[in-house]
Design a protein around this motif. Structure first.
Motif, PDB file in Angstrom:
ATOM      1  N   SER A  28     -14.805  10.280  20.322  1.00  0.00           N
ATOM      2  CA  SER A  28     -13.716  10.818  21.269  1.00  0.00           C
ATOM      3  C   SER A  28     -14.245  11.582  22.410  1.00  0.00           C
ATOM      4  O   SER A  28     -15.244  12.296  22.176  1.00  0.00           O
ATOM      5  CB  SER A  28     -12.523  11.497  20.631  1.00  0.00           C
ATOM      6  N   GLN A  29     -13.746  11.576  23.518  1.00  0.00           N
ATOM      7  CA  GLN A  29     -14.214  12.471  24.684  1.00  0.00           C
ATOM      8  C   GLN A  29     -13.364  13.640  25.061  1.00  0.00           C
ATOM      9  O   GLN A  29     -12.128  13.590  24.649  1.00  0.00           O
ATOM     10  CB  GLN A  29     -13.960  11.580  25.883  1.00  0.00           C
ATOM     11  N   THR A  30     -13.957  14.818  25.236  1.00  0.00           N
ATOM     12  CA  THR A  30     -13.321  15.889  25.318  1.00  0.00           C
ATOM     13  C   THR A  30     -12.696  15.885  26.795  1.00  0.00           C
ATOM     14  O   THR A  30     -13.565  15.816  27.671  1.00  0.00           O
ATOM     15  CB  THR A  30     -14.387  16.907  25.023  1.00  0.00           C
ATOM     16  N   VAL A  31     -11.398  16.234  27.164  1.00  0.00           N
ATOM     17  CA  VAL A  31     -10.823  16.385  28.273  1.00  0.00           C
ATOM     18  C   VAL A  31      -9.778  17.657  28.307  1.00  0.00           C
ATOM     19  O   VAL A  31      -9.527  18.129  27.375  1.00  0.00           O
ATOM     20  CB  VAL A  31      -9.978  15.115  28.533  1.00  0.00           C
ATOM     21  N   GLY A  32      -9.536  18.008  29.574  1.00  0.00           N
ATOM     22  CA  GLY A  32      -8.590  18.899  29.823  1.00  0.00           C
ATOM     23  C   GLY A  32      -7.471  18.273  30.398  1.00  0.00           C
ATOM     24  O   GLY A  32      -7.411  17.261  31.097  1.00  0.00           O
ATOM     25  N   VAL A  33      -6.202  18.734  29.845  1.00  0.00           N
ATOM     26  CA  VAL A  33      -4.783  18.155  30.314  1.00  0.00           C
ATOM     27  C   VAL A  33      -4.090  19.226  30.849  1.00  0.00           C
ATOM     28  O   VAL A  33      -4.257  20.420  31.022  1.00  0.00           O
ATOM     29  CB  VAL A  33      -4.277  17.676  29.151  1.00  0.00           C
ATOM     30  N   SER A  34      -3.071  18.691  31.633  1.00  0.00           N
ATOM     31  CA  SER A  34      -1.992  19.642  32.116  1.00  0.00           C
ATOM     32  C   SER A  34      -0.399  19.234  31.992  1.00  0.00           C
ATOM     33  O   SER A  34      -0.472  17.841  31.957  1.00  0.00           O
ATOM     34  CB  SER A  34      -2.006  19.702  33.681  1.00  0.00           C
ATOM     35  N   THR A  35       0.580  19.894  31.674  1.00  0.00           N
ATOM     36  CA  THR A  35       1.669  19.407  31.481  1.00  0.00           C
ATOM     37  C   THR A  35       2.692  19.114  32.625  1.00  0.00           C
ATOM     38  O   THR A  35       2.597  19.838  33.543  1.00  0.00           O
ATOM     39  CB  THR A  35       2.498  20.369  30.318  1.00  0.00           C
ATOM     40  N   VAL A  36       3.282  17.814  32.690  1.00  0.00           N
ATOM     41  CA  VAL A  36       4.181  17.714  33.706  1.00  0.00           C
ATOM     42  C   VAL A  36       5.490  18.598  33.771  1.00  0.00           C
ATOM     43  O   VAL A  36       5.870  18.637  32.731  1.00  0.00           O
ATOM     44  CB  VAL A  36       4.396  16.142  33.802  1.00  0.00           C
ATOM     45  N   SER A  37       5.672  19.236  34.810  1.00  0.00           N
ATOM     46  CA  SER A  37       6.748  20.160  35.232  1.00  0.00           C
ATOM     47  C   SER A  37       7.688  19.407  35.977  1.00  0.00           C
ATOM     48  O   SER A  37       7.387  18.913  37.084  1.00  0.00           O
ATOM     49  CB  SER A  37       6.444  21.502  35.093  1.00  0.00           C
ATOM     50  N   ILE A  38       8.962  20.049  36.215  1.00  0.00           N
ATOM     51  CA  ILE A  38       9.799  19.906  37.240  1.00  0.00           C
ATOM     52  C   ILE A  38       9.876  20.713  38.342  1.00  0.00           C
ATOM     53  O   ILE A  38      10.049  22.193  37.707  1.00  0.00           O
ATOM     54  CB  ILE A  38      11.363  19.399  36.587  1.00  0.00           C
ATOM     55  N   GLN A  39       9.532  20.668  39.510  1.00  0.00           N
ATOM     56  CA  GLN A  39       9.743  21.764  40.478  1.00  0.00           C
ATOM     57  C   GLN A  39      10.785  21.278  41.616  1.00  0.00           C
ATOM     58  O   GLN A  39      10.689  20.106  41.945  1.00  0.00           O
ATOM     59  CB  GLN A  39       8.515  21.980  40.896  1.00  0.00           C
ATOM     60  N   SER A  40      11.408  22.030  42.392  1.00  0.00           N
ATOM     61  CA  SER A  40      11.952  21.695  43.483  1.00  0.00           C
ATOM     62  C   SER A  40      11.009  22.185  44.577  1.00  0.00           C
ATOM     63  O   SER A  40      10.844  23.095  45.093  1.00  0.00           O
ATOM     64  CB  SER A  40      13.417  22.678  43.638  1.00  0.00           C
ATOM     65  N   ASN A  80       7.209  11.704  33.040  1.00  0.00           N
ATOM     66  CA  ASN A  80       8.463  12.434  32.523  1.00  0.00           C
ATOM     67  C   ASN A  80       8.028  14.216  32.359  1.00  0.00           C
ATOM     68  O   ASN A  80       7.022  14.210  31.913  1.00  0.00           O
ATOM     69  CB  ASN A  80       8.776  11.977  31.187  1.00  0.00           C
ATOM     70  N   PRO A  81       9.043  14.907  32.411  1.00  0.00           N
ATOM     71  CA  PRO A  81       8.454  16.192  31.998  1.00  0.00           C
ATOM     72  C   PRO A  81       8.166  16.548  30.752  1.00  0.00           C
ATOM     73  O   PRO A  81       8.644  15.827  29.760  1.00  0.00           O
ATOM     74  CB  PRO A  81       9.734  17.145  32.105  1.00  0.00           C
ATOM     75  N   GLY A  82       7.024  17.281  30.372  1.00  0.00           N
ATOM     76  CA  GLY A  82       6.574  17.633  29.395  1.00  0.00           C
ATOM     77  C   GLY A  82       5.475  16.498  28.996  1.00  0.00           C
ATOM     78  O   GLY A  82       4.552  16.720  27.874  1.00  0.00           O
ATOM     79  N   GLU A  83       5.318  15.479  29.814  1.00  0.00           N
ATOM     80  CA  GLU A  83       3.838  14.610  29.292  1.00  0.00           C
ATOM     81  C   GLU A  83       2.763  15.311  29.608  1.00  0.00           C
ATOM     82  O   GLU A  83       2.579  16.100  30.629  1.00  0.00           O
ATOM     83  CB  GLU A  83       4.056  13.516  30.098  1.00  0.00           C
ATOM     84  N   ARG A  84       1.589  14.878  29.040  1.00  0.00           N
ATOM     85  CA  ARG A  84       0.240  15.460  29.361  1.00  0.00           C
ATOM     86  C   ARG A  84      -0.431  14.416  30.085  1.00  0.00           C
ATOM     87  O   ARG A  84      -0.688  13.344  29.629  1.00  0.00           O
ATOM     88  CB  ARG A  84      -0.434  15.912  28.032  1.00  0.00           C
ATOM     89  N   VAL A  85      -0.970  14.911  31.370  1.00  0.00           N
ATOM     90  CA  VAL A  85      -1.614  14.193  32.099  1.00  0.00           C
ATOM     91  C   VAL A  85      -3.509  14.736  31.977  1.00  0.00           C
ATOM     92  O   VAL A  85      -3.507  15.872  31.842  1.00  0.00           O
ATOM     93  CB  VAL A  85      -1.383  14.079  33.406  1.00  0.00           C
ATOM     94  N   VAL A  86      -4.510  13.986  31.882  1.00  0.00           N
ATOM     95  CA  VAL A  86      -5.673  14.295  31.877  1.00  0.00           C
ATOM     96  C   VAL A  86      -5.983  14.833  33.332  1.00  0.00           C
ATOM     97  O   VAL A  86      -6.117  14.004  34.433  1.00  0.00           O
ATOM     98  CB  VAL A  86      -6.767  12.987  31.621  1.00  0.00           C
ATOM     99  N   VAL A  87      -6.808  15.786  33.410  1.00  0.00           N
ATOM    100  CA  VAL A  87      -6.927  16.320  34.648  1.00  0.00           C
ATOM    101  C   VAL A  87      -8.727  16.554  34.883  1.00  0.00           C
ATOM    102  O   VAL A  87      -9.143  16.206  35.609  1.00  0.00           O
ATOM    103  CB  VAL A  87      -6.499  17.799  34.905  1.00  0.00           C
ATOM    104  N   GLU A  88      -9.220  16.959  33.635  1.00  0.00           N
ATOM    105  CA  GLU A  88     -10.869  17.013  33.723  1.00  0.00           C
ATOM    106  C   GLU A  88     -11.302  15.805  32.748  1.00  0.00           C
ATOM    107  O   GLU A  88     -11.016  16.055  31.540  1.00  0.00           O
ATOM    108  CB  GLU A  88     -10.975  18.357  33.200  1.00  0.00           C
ATOM    109  N   GLY A  89     -12.187  15.136  33.279  1.00  0.00           N
ATOM    110  CA  GLY A  89     -12.725  14.085  32.442  1.00  0.00           C
ATOM    111  C   GLY A  89     -11.966  12.827  32.422  1.00  0.00           C
ATOM    112  O   GLY A  89     -12.369  11.763  31.835  1.00  0.00           O
ATOM    113  N   ALA A  90     -10.790  12.522  33.450  1.00  0.00           N
ATOM    114  CA  ALA A  90     -10.390  11.350  33.425  1.00  0.00           C
ATOM    115  C   ALA A  90     -11.190  10.267  34.127  1.00  0.00           C
ATOM    116  O   ALA A  90     -10.955   9.001  33.731  1.00  0.00           O
ATOM    117  CB  ALA A  90      -9.208  11.466  34.411  1.00  0.00           C
ATOM    118  N   GLY A  91     -12.123  10.380  34.906  1.00  0.00           N
ATOM    119  CA  GLY A  91     -13.056   9.329  35.452  1.00  0.00           C
ATOM    120  C   GLY A  91     -13.829   8.486  34.426  1.00  0.00           C
ATOM    121  O   GLY A  91     -14.403   7.262  34.913  1.00  0.00           O
TER     122      GLY A  91
END
Length: 388
Positions: free
Chosen positions: A52-64, A350-361
């Motif tokens: 497995s590869q080590t990645v950094g993630v961020s959670t999707v949030s709702i903003q106005s 969707n709010p709360g889902e995790r997206v890969v920010v670091e290591g996605a490439g």
């Protein structure tokens, strides 16, 4: 393996040195089989490990986010008024305005030769004077006839004749005055005036030209006001209404403030776009026919947001890697609504889902990942331009 060694020793003792080579070969083979059997058992006993590869993630949030809709189009006049001649057959003896000139309402733009009209007006003035004199004479005759009839000295037939003469004279005076007024109106039309104040955008008359009735001589941009016919995709038309502020810009003029004046009710059946007419202030520097871009402030809209660094492109389509509950990464295409260097708003998440920010490439669909850290979400900037 011990039993195989005993058999080999027995065969050596019985066969002597002549069978030594064969015995050694048999011994080596037995040892090899035993070693292989031991390795297979060890491999079977060891569990499978998934890299497995080590990645950094961020959670999707709702903003106005402030929504800004981008559009482009052509600069056109707010109202372009054609100026024509009401009377014809006269020669233009003076042209007092040219293209690019600002005129005021009532200003004389073209003077036509009115010599014949003035002569006709004098003739009609004389006809009116004659008709008034005749009417005065018949009025006096009718008064005398009425007095005589009252005294019994005039017959009814004679009185009726006097009355008819007076009415005929009155009708002739009215006809003479109407003819005189017609000539006077035509004389006024010999001076072609600006119907509205504004900027002359086109001139099609020259001095010495015989002007025909109804021919167009000028075009005036009413009050000098221009507007941008911004092309808006049909999906965004319902989000725009009159009064919204906009910023209109071009490489030649720069940035100019504008306001949405009206949103047309018709959508082009081929291109599926409608028009938002954005008013430009007089003196903005734009000219009719120029190309310009617009950014329309369409209010605030809640949207899923995440760090812009998470976006990747596959076949020229934007997307992100979403990490599921089993820590497996799946590539998902998105529709970008707004973007800044730090944050992006998009449909498809969707709010709360995790997206890969670091290591996605370095990921592929279905790859197992090890989430080492969560990238903190920074607040969105005060304005984000919509991508449509």
């Amino acid at each position: 393996m011990v039993e195989a060694g005993v058999v080999v020793r027995q065969r050596i003792n019985k066969g002597g040195l002549g069978s030594t080579a064969a015995s050694v070969a048999l011994c080596i083979g037995a040892l090899s089989l035993a070693a292989c059997d031991h390795a297979d058992k060890a491999k079977a006993a060891k569990p499978n490990l998934i890299a497995s590869q080590t990645v950094g993630v961020s959670t999707v949030s709702i903003q106005s986010l402030p929504r800004v809709i981008n559009a482009s189009g052509t600069v056109t006049p707010w109202e372009e008024v054609p100026v024509g001649a009401e009377t014809g057959g006269l020669t233009a003896v003076a042209v007092n305005a040219d293209e690019g000139q600002t005129v005021r309402q009532g200003q004389v733009l073209v003077a036509l030769n009115d010599t014949m009209l003035r002569a006709q007006l004098r003739q009609q003035d004389a006809a009116v004077a004659s008709a008034r004199a005749t009417l005065a004479q018949t009025d006096a005759a009718l008064r005398r006839a009425r007095e005589l009839q009252q005294k019994g000295y005039l017959s009814q037939a004679a009185f009726d004749t006097a009355t008819a003469n007076q009415q005929t004279a009155a009708a002739q005076l009215a006809a003479a005055e109407a003819s005189r007024n017609e000539i006077f109106a035509r004389l006024g039309q010999a001076a072609i005036r600006a119907p509205v104040s504004g900027l002359i955008s086109r001139r099609s008359v020259t001095k010495g030209q015989i002007v025909t009735a109804g021919s167009e001589l000028f075009r005036i941009v009413r009050d000098g006001r221009l507007e941008l016919d911004a092309e808006i995709p049909e999906a965004d038309l319902l989000s725009i209404h009159a009064g919204m502020p906009a910023k209109v810009s071009s490489d030649q003029v720069g940035d100019v403030a504008g306001t949405v004046r009206i949103v047309t009710s018709e959508v082009n059946t081929q291109s599926r776009v409608g028009l938002a007419r954005i008013s430009l202030a007089p003196g903005s520097g734009f000219r009719s026919g120029m190309f310009a871009r617009a950014q329309i402030a369409a209010g605030v809209q809640p949207a899923p947001t995440f760090p812009t660094a998470a976006i990747l492109y596959r076949q020229n389509q934007p997307g992100v890697y979403v990490v599921d509950a089993r820590n497996r990464a799946q590539f998902r295409r998105i529709d970008i609504l707004a973007r800044t260097p730090d944050r992006t708003a998009a449909n498809g998440l969707n709010p709360g889902e995790r997206v890969v920010v670091e290591g996605a490439g370095f990921l592929g669909d279905g790859d197992a990942v090890h989430v080492a850290s969560a990238v903190s979400a920074r607040p969105a900037p005060p304005a984000i331009a919509m991508k449509r």
